[in-house]
Design a protein around this motif. Structure first.
Motif, PDB file in Angstrom:
ATOM      1  N   SER A  55       6.540 -34.309  18.244  1.00 41.95           N
ATOM      2  CA  SER A  55       6.116 -34.574  16.874  1.00 41.95           C
ATOM      3  C   SER A  55       4.696 -34.063  16.704  1.00 41.95           C
ATOM      4  CB  SER A  55       6.193 -36.079  16.543  1.00 41.95           C
ATOM      5  OG  SER A  55       5.312 -36.808  17.371  1.00 41.95           O
ATOM      6  N   GLY A  56       4.225 -34.099  15.457  1.00 43.31           N
ATOM      7  CA  GLY A  56       2.895 -33.584  15.170  1.00 43.31           C
ATOM      8  C   GLY A  56       2.956 -32.139  14.703  1.00 43.31           C
ATOM      9  N   SER A  57       1.796 -31.551  14.432  1.00 41.89           N
ATOM     10  CA  SER A  57       1.746 -30.200  13.886  1.00 41.89           C
ATOM     11  C   SER A  57       0.676 -29.367  14.573  1.00 41.89           C
ATOM     12  CB  SER A  57       1.478 -30.248  12.378  1.00 41.89           C
ATOM     13  OG  SER A  57       0.189 -30.781  12.117  1.00 41.89           O
ATOM     14  N   ILE A  58       0.902 -28.047  14.576  1.00 45.10           N
ATOM     15  CA  ILE A  58      -0.056 -27.070  15.092  1.00 45.10           C
ATOM     16  C   ILE A  58      -0.114 -25.937  14.084  1.00 45.10           C
ATOM     17  CG2 ILE A  58      -0.706 -25.574  17.027  1.00 45.10           C
ATOM     18  CD1 ILE A  58       1.414 -27.121  18.699  1.00 45.10           C
ATOM     19  N   SER A  59      -1.316 -25.584  13.643  1.00 44.07           N
ATOM     20  CA  SER A  59      -1.452 -24.434  12.753  1.00 44.07           C
ATOM     21  C   SER A  59      -2.515 -23.495  13.297  1.00 44.07           C
ATOM     22  CB  SER A  59      -1.794 -24.867  11.326  1.00 44.07           C
ATOM     23  OG  SER A  59      -3.055 -25.503  11.272  1.00 44.07           O
ATOM     24  N   PHE A  60      -2.262 -22.203  13.120  1.00 42.07           N
ATOM     25  CA  PHE A  60      -3.161 -21.160  13.591  1.00 42.07           C
ATOM     26  C   PHE A  60      -3.435 -20.212  12.441  1.00 42.07           C
ATOM     27  CE2 PHE A  60      -3.500 -16.863  15.703  1.00 42.07           C
ATOM     28  CZ  PHE A  60      -4.789 -17.049  16.181  1.00 42.07           C
ATOM     29  N   LEU A  61      -4.696 -20.078  12.086  1.00 47.76           N
ATOM     30  CA  LEU A  61      -5.088 -19.240  10.942  1.00 47.76           C
ATOM     31  C   LEU A  61      -4.326 -19.641   9.673  1.00 47.76           C
ATOM     32  CD1 LEU A  61      -5.262 -15.763  12.727  1.00 47.76           C
ATOM     33  CD2 LEU A  61      -7.172 -17.263  12.105  1.00 47.76           C
ATOM     34  N   GLY A  62      -4.124 -20.943   9.534  1.00 51.69           N
ATOM     35  CA  GLY A  62      -3.500 -21.473   8.334  1.00 51.69           C
ATOM     36  C   GLY A  62      -1.989 -21.455   8.324  1.00 51.69           C
ATOM     37  N   GLN A  63      -1.362 -20.927   9.393  1.00 54.17           N
ATOM     38  CA  GLN A  63       0.092 -20.850   9.467  1.00 54.17           C
ATOM     39  C   GLN A  63       0.626 -21.832  10.510  1.00 54.17           C
ATOM     40  OE1 GLN A  63       1.876 -18.845   7.311  1.00 54.17           O
ATOM     41  NE2 GLN A  63      -0.145 -18.432   6.433  1.00 54.17           N
ATOM     42  N   ALA A  64       1.695 -22.557  10.160  1.00 51.68           N
ATOM     43  CA  ALA A  64       2.297 -23.495  11.099  1.00 51.68           C
ATOM     44  C   ALA A  64       2.965 -22.729  12.249  1.00 51.68           C
ATOM     45  CB  ALA A  64       3.327 -24.367  10.387  1.00 51.68           C
ATOM     46  N   ILE A  65       2.604 -23.086  13.494  1.00 47.93           N
ATOM     47  CA  ILE A  65       3.199 -22.423  14.657  1.00 47.93           C
ATOM     48  C   ILE A  65       3.880 -23.411  15.593  1.00 47.93           C
ATOM     49  CG2 ILE A  65       1.568 -20.492  14.595  1.00 47.93           C
ATOM     50  CD1 ILE A  65       0.125 -21.857  16.984  1.00 47.93           C
ATOM     51  N   GLY A  66       3.814 -24.692  15.303  1.00 49.02           N
ATOM     52  CA  GLY A  66       4.454 -25.684  16.161  1.00 49.02           C
ATOM     53  C   GLY A  66       5.942 -25.446  16.267  1.00 49.02           C
ATOM     54  N   GLY A  67       6.438 -25.287  17.490  1.00 41.45           N
ATOM     55  CA  GLY A  67       7.857 -25.051  17.699  1.00 41.45           C
ATOM     56  C   GLY A  67       8.267 -23.601  17.606  1.00 41.45           C
ATOM     57  N   GLN A  68       7.338 -22.691  17.260  1.00 43.32           N
ATOM     58  CA  GLN A  68       7.662 -21.271  17.221  1.00 43.32           C
ATOM     59  C   GLN A  68       7.807 -20.738  18.649  1.00 43.32           C
ATOM     60  OE1 GLN A  68       8.114 -19.145  14.474  1.00 43.32           O
ATOM     61  NE2 GLN A  68       8.154 -21.053  13.318  1.00 43.32           N
ATOM     62  N   PRO A  69       8.651 -19.721  18.865  1.00 38.93           N
ATOM     63  CA  PRO A  69       8.790 -19.167  20.212  1.00 38.93           C
ATOM     64  C   PRO A  69       7.512 -18.453  20.642  1.00 38.93           C
ATOM     65  CG  PRO A  69      10.035 -17.854  18.625  1.00 38.93           C
ATOM     66  CD  PRO A  69       9.555 -19.073  17.890  1.00 38.93           C
ATOM     67  N   PRO A  70       7.275 -18.361  21.954  1.00 38.52           N
ATOM     68  CA  PRO A  70       6.021 -17.782  22.446  1.00 38.52           C
ATOM     69  C   PRO A  70       5.741 -16.380  21.936  1.00 38.52           C
ATOM     70  CG  PRO A  70       7.166 -18.915  24.236  1.00 38.52           C
ATOM     71  CD  PRO A  70       8.099 -18.907  23.060  1.00 38.52           C
ATOM     72  N   HIS A  71       6.781 -15.543  21.792  1.00 39.96           N
ATOM     73  CA  HIS A  71       6.508 -14.163  21.388  1.00 39.96           C
ATOM     74  C   HIS A  71       5.977 -14.087  19.959  1.00 39.96           C
ATOM     75  CE1 HIS A  71      10.665 -14.612  19.857  1.00 39.96           C
ATOM     76  NE2 HIS A  71      10.330 -13.676  18.980  1.00 39.96           N
ATOM     77  N   ARG A  72       6.411 -14.990  19.093  1.00 41.97           N
ATOM     78  CA  ARG A  72       5.895 -14.977  17.720  1.00 41.97           C
ATOM     79  C   ARG A  72       4.438 -15.438  17.680  1.00 41.97           C
ATOM     80  NH1 ARG A  72      10.828 -17.191  13.832  1.00 41.97           N
ATOM     81  NH2 ARG A  72      12.301 -15.495  14.321  1.00 41.97           N
ATOM     82  N   ILE A  73       4.123 -16.438  18.491  1.00 43.94           N
ATOM     83  CA  ILE A  73       2.745 -16.923  18.558  1.00 43.94           C
ATOM     84  C   ILE A  73       1.852 -15.835  19.150  1.00 43.94           C
ATOM     85  CG2 ILE A  73       1.250 -18.659  19.626  1.00 43.94           C
ATOM     86  CD1 ILE A  73       3.628 -20.609  19.403  1.00 43.94           C
ATOM     87  N   PHE A  74       2.351 -15.138  20.161  1.00 51.99           N
ATOM     88  CA  PHE A  74       1.636 -14.013  20.765  1.00 51.99           C
ATOM     89  C   PHE A  74       1.344 -12.937  19.721  1.00 51.99           C
ATOM     90  CE2 PHE A  74       1.919  -9.779  22.648  1.00 51.99           C
ATOM     91  CZ  PHE A  74       1.010  -9.834  23.688  1.00 51.99           C
ATOM     92  N   HIS A  75       2.357 -12.573  18.936  1.00 53.45           N
ATOM     93  CA  HIS A  75       2.169 -11.540  17.917  1.00 53.45           C
ATOM     94  C   HIS A  75       1.218 -11.980  16.809  1.00 53.45           C
ATOM     95  CE1 HIS A  75       4.988  -9.053  19.890  1.00 53.45           C
ATOM     96  NE2 HIS A  75       6.096  -9.661  19.474  1.00 53.45           N
ATOM     97  N   ALA A  76       1.080 -13.299  16.621  1.00 55.49           N
ATOM     98  CA  ALA A  76       0.156 -13.801  15.599  1.00 55.49           C
ATOM     99  C   ALA A  76      -1.299 -13.690  16.036  1.00 55.49           C
ATOM    100  CB  ALA A  76       0.490 -15.252  15.261  1.00 55.49           C
TER     101      ALA A  76
END
Length: 252
Positions: A55-76
């Motif tokens: 539970s909870g949230s994670i955002s990076f540069l204003g975009q929600a990334i919690g639960g996103q796969p590693p490759h998408r977070i890497f590309h961000a």
């Protein structure tokens, strides 16, 4: 740049990360400390996408990334290193660095048949970029060496080179000083300061308090999966809760 709110990660009945909240400002070097088992690496893994938050949230540069796969977070633009480096052992240092950039044309099989000039041109650009990055971290002279033949400290420099090839905005570093001799540790610290001056933001797990004191402000303290406090290195080192939880009740 990074906002973590009420983050929880559970494994069965174990709550490894327990309601952690913090923000990272851009162009800072933030330290993350705590005793073994405090949940630091689990927190890293959850931010970087290796674990899905309970539970909870994670955002990076204003975009929600919690639960996103590693490759998408890497590309961000959010990348991480590991406490134990993971190079491709039987590939050269240069080849390891060249693998990192995303979206290379040669990764598509048919391009190697029907767009060969474009593939070769891009490969030349990536190779030149890799040589420049390896020169920056001090490994250019070892570019033809197999990664398995590097020392532990050199492998950490190669790990840093690989993430730099991805042109990141935020780097999560997992114990960059662990098992590194003093000379290479000084090199790593110098390179981190240079990268910080270029605008890259860092979150660093580290047990070496001298490294934390020299590089990091602010410092986050994790204990039993919870954020115990955050503040300057000086404030953290003198806080009674930290002395009890992290330093065994004795001043550093």
């Amino acid at each position: 740049m990074l906002e973590v709110r009420d983050l929880v990660k559970e494994f069965g009945g174990l709550r490894a990360v327990d309601g952690v909240s913090f923000t990272l400002a851009a162009h800072t070097i933030t330290g993350l400390i705590g005793p073994n088992g405090a949940g630091k690496t689990t927190l890293f893994n959850t931010i970087a996408g290796a674990h899905r938050p309970t539970s909870g949230s994670i955002s990076f540069l204003g975009q929600a990334i919690g639960g996103q796969p590693p490759h998408r977070i890497f590309h961000a633009g959010l990348v991480r290193t590991f406490q134990i480096p993971r190079p491709f052992a039987s590939m050269t240092v240069l080849e390891n660095a060249m693998l990192a950039p995303a979206g290379q044309a040669g990764e598509r099989l048919w391009n190697n048949w029907f767009a060969r000039p474009a593939v070769r041109a891009q490969e030349r650009r990536v190779r030149e970029q890799a040589r420049q990055v390896l020169d920056f971290v001090g490994l250019e002279r070892l570019s033809g060496e197999f990664a398995k033949n590097l020392s532990g400290g050199q492998q950490k420099l190669l790990e840093l080179a690989r993430v730099l090839m991805a042109e990141p905005r935020l780097i999560l570093l997992d114990e960059p000083g662990a098992g590194v001799n003093p000379t290479l540790l000084a090199t790593i610290m110098d390179k981190l300061q240079e990268l910080h001056a270029r605008g890259i933001t860092f979150l660093i797990i580290e047990h070496n308090m001298d490294l934390i004191a020299q590089l990091c402000d602010p410092v986050l303290v994790l204990a039993q999966g919870r954020l115990l406090m955050q503040g300057t290195p000086q404030a953290v080192r003198s806080d009674p809760r930290v002395l009890e939880a992290y330093l065994g009740g004795e001043a550093a």
